[in-house]
Motif scaffolding. Structure first.
Motif, mmCIF file in Angstrom:
data_model
loop_
_atom_site.group_PDB
_atom_site.id
_atom_site.type_symbol
_atom_site.label_atom_id
_atom_site.label_comp_id
_atom_site.label_asym_id
_atom_site.label_seq_id
_atom_site.Cartn_x
_atom_site.Cartn_y
_atom_site.Cartn_z
ATOM 1 N N VAL A 47 -14.528 7.656 -0.204
ATOM 2 C CA VAL A 47 -14.383 6.294 0.302
ATOM 3 C C VAL A 47 -13.371 5.520 -0.530
ATOM 4 O O VAL A 47 -13.436 5.497 -1.770
ATOM 5 C CB VAL A 47 -15.734 5.564 0.312
ATOM 6 C CG1 VAL A 47 -15.558 4.119 0.791
ATOM 7 C CG2 VAL A 47 -16.723 6.290 1.226
ATOM 8 N N LEU A 48 -12.433 4.869 0.150
ATOM 9 C CA LEU A 48 -11.401 4.047 -0.471
ATOM 10 C C LEU A 48 -11.649 2.586 -0.146
ATOM 11 O O LEU A 48 -12.174 2.255 0.912
ATOM 12 C CB LEU A 48 -10.016 4.450 0.037
ATOM 13 C CG LEU A 48 -9.581 5.888 -0.216
ATOM 14 C CD1 LEU A 48 -8.292 6.179 0.543
ATOM 15 C CD2 LEU A 48 -9.390 6.133 -1.705
ATOM 16 N N LEU A 49 -11.236 1.715 -1.046
ATOM 17 C CA LEU A 49 -11.369 0.280 -0.837
ATOM 18 C C LEU A 49 -9.996 -0.317 -0.556
ATOM 19 O O LEU A 49 -9.073 -0.171 -1.361
ATOM 20 C CB LEU A 49 -11.982 -0.383 -2.072
ATOM 21 C CG LEU A 49 -12.276 -1.878 -1.970
ATOM 22 C CD1 LEU A 49 -13.435 -2.127 -1.013
ATOM 23 C CD2 LEU A 49 -12.582 -2.472 -3.345
ATOM 24 N N ASP A 50 -9.850 -0.992 0.584
ATOM 25 C CA ASP A 50 -8.612 -1.687 0.946
ATOM 26 C C ASP A 50 -7.405 -0.751 0.916
ATOM 27 O O ASP A 50 -6.335 -1.091 0.395
ATOM 28 C CB ASP A 50 -8.371 -2.877 0.011
ATOM 29 C CG ASP A 50 -9.472 -3.907 0.098
ATOM 30 O OD1 ASP A 50 -10.077 -4.025 1.173
ATOM 31 O OD2 ASP A 50 -9.735 -4.589 -0.912
ATOM 32 N N ALA A 51 -7.562 0.409 1.479
ATOM 33 C CA ALA A 51 -6.464 1.381 1.494
ATOM 34 C C ALA A 51 -5.324 0.890 2.380
ATOM 35 O O ALA A 51 -5.564 0.397 3.483
ATOM 36 C CB ALA A 51 -6.964 2.726 2.009
ATOM 37 N N PRO A 52 -4.079 1.006 1.922
ATOM 38 C CA PRO A 52 -2.937 0.661 2.776
ATOM 39 C C PRO A 52 -2.634 1.789 3.739
ATOM 40 O O PRO A 52 -3.031 2.934 3.518
ATOM 41 C CB PRO A 52 -1.800 0.484 1.768
ATOM 42 C CG PRO A 52 -2.149 1.432 0.663
ATOM 43 C CD PRO A 52 -3.656 1.454 0.581
ATOM 44 N N ASP A 53 -1.925 1.476 4.814
ATOM 45 C CA ASP A 53 -1.572 2.527 5.760
ATOM 46 C C ASP A 53 -0.321 3.259 5.296
ATOM 47 O O ASP A 53 0.215 2.999 4.213
ATOM 48 C CB ASP A 53 -1.424 1.960 7.172
ATOM 49 C CG ASP A 53 -0.263 0.980 7.311
ATOM 50 O OD1 ASP A 53 0.641 0.962 6.448
ATOM 51 O OD2 ASP A 53 -0.244 0.219 8.312
ATOM 52 N N ASP A 54 0.146 4.172 6.135
ATOM 53 C CA ASP A 54 1.256 5.042 5.727
ATOM 54 C C ASP A 54 2.570 4.294 5.568
ATOM 55 O O ASP A 54 3.477 4.774 4.894
ATOM 56 C CB ASP A 54 1.440 6.175 6.745
ATOM 57 C CG ASP A 54 0.287 7.163 6.733
ATOM 58 O OD1 ASP A 54 -0.441 7.191 5.722
ATOM 59 O OD2 ASP A 54 0.104 7.886 7.732
ATOM 60 N N ARG A 55 2.699 3.149 6.208
ATOM 61 C CA ARG A 55 3.917 2.347 6.025
ATOM 62 C C ARG A 55 3.837 1.478 4.779
ATOM 63 O O ARG A 55 4.792 1.363 4.012
ATOM 64 C CB ARG A 55 4.156 1.465 7.255
ATOM 65 C CG ARG A 55 4.653 2.214 8.469
ATOM 66 C CD ARG A 55 5.291 1.261 9.472
ATOM 67 N NE ARG A 55 4.301 0.418 10.143
ATOM 68 C CZ ARG A 55 4.623 -0.524 11.035
ATOM 69 N NH1 ARG A 55 5.899 -0.760 11.325
ATOM 70 N NH2 ARG A 55 3.688 -1.234 11.622
ATOM 71 N N LEU A 56 2.677 0.850 4.580
ATOM 72 C CA LEU A 56 2.548 -0.078 3.461
ATOM 73 C C LEU A 56 2.401 0.634 2.129
ATOM 74 O O LEU A 56 2.916 0.154 1.108
ATOM 75 C CB LEU A 56 1.349 -0.997 3.704
ATOM 76 C CG LEU A 56 1.120 -2.091 2.660
ATOM 77 C CD1 LEU A 56 2.308 -3.049 2.607
ATOM 78 C CD2 LEU A 56 -0.170 -2.848 2.954
ATOM 79 N N GLY A 57 1.708 1.756 2.108
ATOM 80 C CA GLY A 57 1.461 2.452 0.848
ATOM 81 C C GLY A 57 2.728 2.740 0.046
ATOM 82 O O GLY A 57 2.830 2.361 -1.132
ATOM 83 N N PRO A 58 3.729 3.401 0.640
ATOM 84 C CA PRO A 58 4.969 3.658 -0.115
ATOM 85 C C PRO A 58 5.680 2.379 -0.544
ATOM 86 O O PRO A 58 6.312 2.340 -1.602
ATOM 87 C CB PRO A 58 5.817 4.457 0.883
ATOM 88 C CG PRO A 58 4.822 5.095 1.801
ATOM 89 C CD PRO A 58 3.717 4.103 1.940
ATOM 90 N N ALA A 59 5.583 1.321 0.258
ATOM 91 C CA ALA A 59 6.210 0.050 -0.117
ATOM 92 C C ALA A 59 5.548 -0.539 -1.358
ATOM 93 O O ALA A 59 6.223 -1.112 -2.227
ATOM 94 C CB ALA A 59 6.133 -0.934 1.049
ATOM 95 N N LEU A 60 4.225 -0.405 -1.462
ATOM 96 C CA LEU A 60 3.525 -0.896 -2.640
ATOM 97 C C LEU A 60 3.857 -0.074 -3.877
ATOM 98 O O LEU A 60 3.996 -0.615 -4.975
ATOM 99 C CB LEU A 60 2.013 -0.902 -2.387
ATOM 100 C CG LEU A 60 1.511 -1.934 -1.381
ATOM 101 C CD1 LEU A 60 0.048 -1.678 -1.048
ATOM 102 C CD2 LEU A 60 1.684 -3.343 -1.930
ATOM 103 N N VAL A 61 3.976 1.223 -3.699
ATOM 104 C CA VAL A 61 4.366 2.076 -4.824
ATOM 105 C C VAL A 61 5.744 1.662 -5.337
ATOM 106 O O VAL A 61 5.963 1.508 -6.548
ATOM 107 C CB VAL A 61 4.362 3.562 -4.417
ATOM 108 C CG1 VAL A 61 4.974 4.421 -5.519
ATOM 109 C CG2 VAL A 61 2.943 4.033 -4.119
ATOM 110 N N ALA A 62 6.678 1.474 -4.422
ATOM 111 C CA ALA A 62 8.031 1.065 -4.818
ATOM 112 C C ALA A 62 8.011 -0.308 -5.484
ATOM 113 O O ALA A 62 8.704 -0.537 -6.477
ATOM 114 C CB ALA A 62 8.957 1.059 -3.600
#
Length: 347
Positions: free
Chosen positions: A34-49
């Protein structure tokens, strides 16, 4: 990359050593998944960057939502990015310095400013200084309803009168009549300005849902009004059947999405809370199956400093009540109107 993700992404995973695994027979994801407030496939890489100081992926993601009129995604991404910028602002500062008239960076800066003001003890005063940022964001793209959702939030925090709020609401509806974020903002304003008159809030939510297509997120608005009713410690004037009907609308909407789909996870988490308070344990268990591994901070953060832990505790109680005892069925209520260990929020 795993270490970078853990440091920069604003979601959490349940500890594998401190939590029991959910029973697979119940059809639930294991606690460790279980993950909390997981970003989707578009947002996740943007947050990493962004965590690496690079704003370009975030800029591209928001630009795509604007160009394709994906207003619900744009609203969610803006909230996530502004939340991330509260603790890691460098990437946003770099973005703004490079493109000070970009509608997307203006929107994130306005959201960040509203969030900051909302946390201030001098909220109304601080919010007055935020108005130019919201205006700039609204002028960035006249089609975009998200700055108007911000303006509605701003009006609530600054205690604006009904006439001014109504003008903002009409402007938002002209841009996107079914935008869920604007409807939630209006519901929050009405709840505050009516001093907790939840019958009127439910009336507003029901009218909006009746006018919306079956697959619109606005179908979840009555359940959102029911959630507010429980958060405010209940009170007179709302028959139980209205709360059941509000939940039924959201259940029907949830059924239109695949199981373990990140997009409706926020709706399903809130709906689960409402179903628990209604004592509809089997329905709540079904929503938890549909949620899969995607927990959201709200509403669980209202009851514990560890929202993920609270979600898992409630999930286990629902599993035991739905599977370990005969279902009470619709209309049965826990004693005192409360379900198990979920307390009313302090407000």
């Amino acid at each position: 990359m795993v270490d970078t993700m853990a440091l920069t992404l604003p979601f959490g995973r349940a500890s594998r050593t401190t939590r029991k695994a959910a029973h697979p027979a119940a059809g639930l994801a294991s606690d460790a998944e279980v993950l909390l407030d997981a970003p989707d496939d578009r947002l996740g890489p943007a947050l990493v960057a962004a965590g690496q100081g690079r704003p370009e992926p975030a800029a591209a993601v928001l630009a795509a939502t604007r160009e394709n009129a994906q207003w619900e995604h744009r609203d969610r991404y803006t909230l996530h990015l502004a939340s991330f910028a509260r603790s890691r602002p460098e990437w946003l500062q770099t973005w703004y310095a490079a493109a000070p008239h970009d509608p997307d960076v203006l929107l994130v800066r306005a959201q960040l400013a509203v969030d900051h003001a909302w946390r201030s003890p001098a909220r109304a005063e601080v919010l007055r200084g935020v108005s130019p940022l919201i205006t700039a964001a609204a002028r960035g793209d006249d089609r975009d309803p998200v700055p108007w959702r911000l303006a509605l939030d701003h009006a609530r925090g600054s205690r604006a009168g009904h006439t001014y709020f109504g003008e903002l609401w009409e402007a938002a509806l002209r841009r996107a009549p079914l935008h869920y974020g604007c409807h939630v903002a209006a519901l929050r304003y009405l709840r505050a300005s009516w001093h907790g008159s939840h019958r009127e809030c439910l009336d507003f939510a029901d009218r909006a849902a009746q006018d919306a297509p079956p697959d619109s997120l606005v179908q979840a608005l009555p359940a959102r009004a029911a959630l507010a009713y429980y958060h405010d410690g209940c009170g007179p004037g709302v028959p139980p059947e209205r709360l059941d009907a509000a939940a039924d609308r959201a259940v029907a909407l949830s059924a239109r999405f695949p199981a373990a789909d990140l997009w409706p996870a926020a709706v399903r988490n809130k709906l689960t809370y409402v179903l628990v308070r209604l004592g509809r344990w089997e329905d709540a268990l079904e929503q938890l199956r549909l949620i899969g591994p995607y927990a959201t901070s709200y509403p669980w953060s209202r009851f514990a400093e560890d929202p993920l832990g609270r979600f898992l505790e409630v999930r286990e109680e629902v599993r035991l009540r739905a599977g370990g005892t005969p279902s009470a069925g619709r209309g049965a209520r826990p004693a005192g109107g409360r379900a198990g260990r979920v307390p009313p929020a302090a407000h």
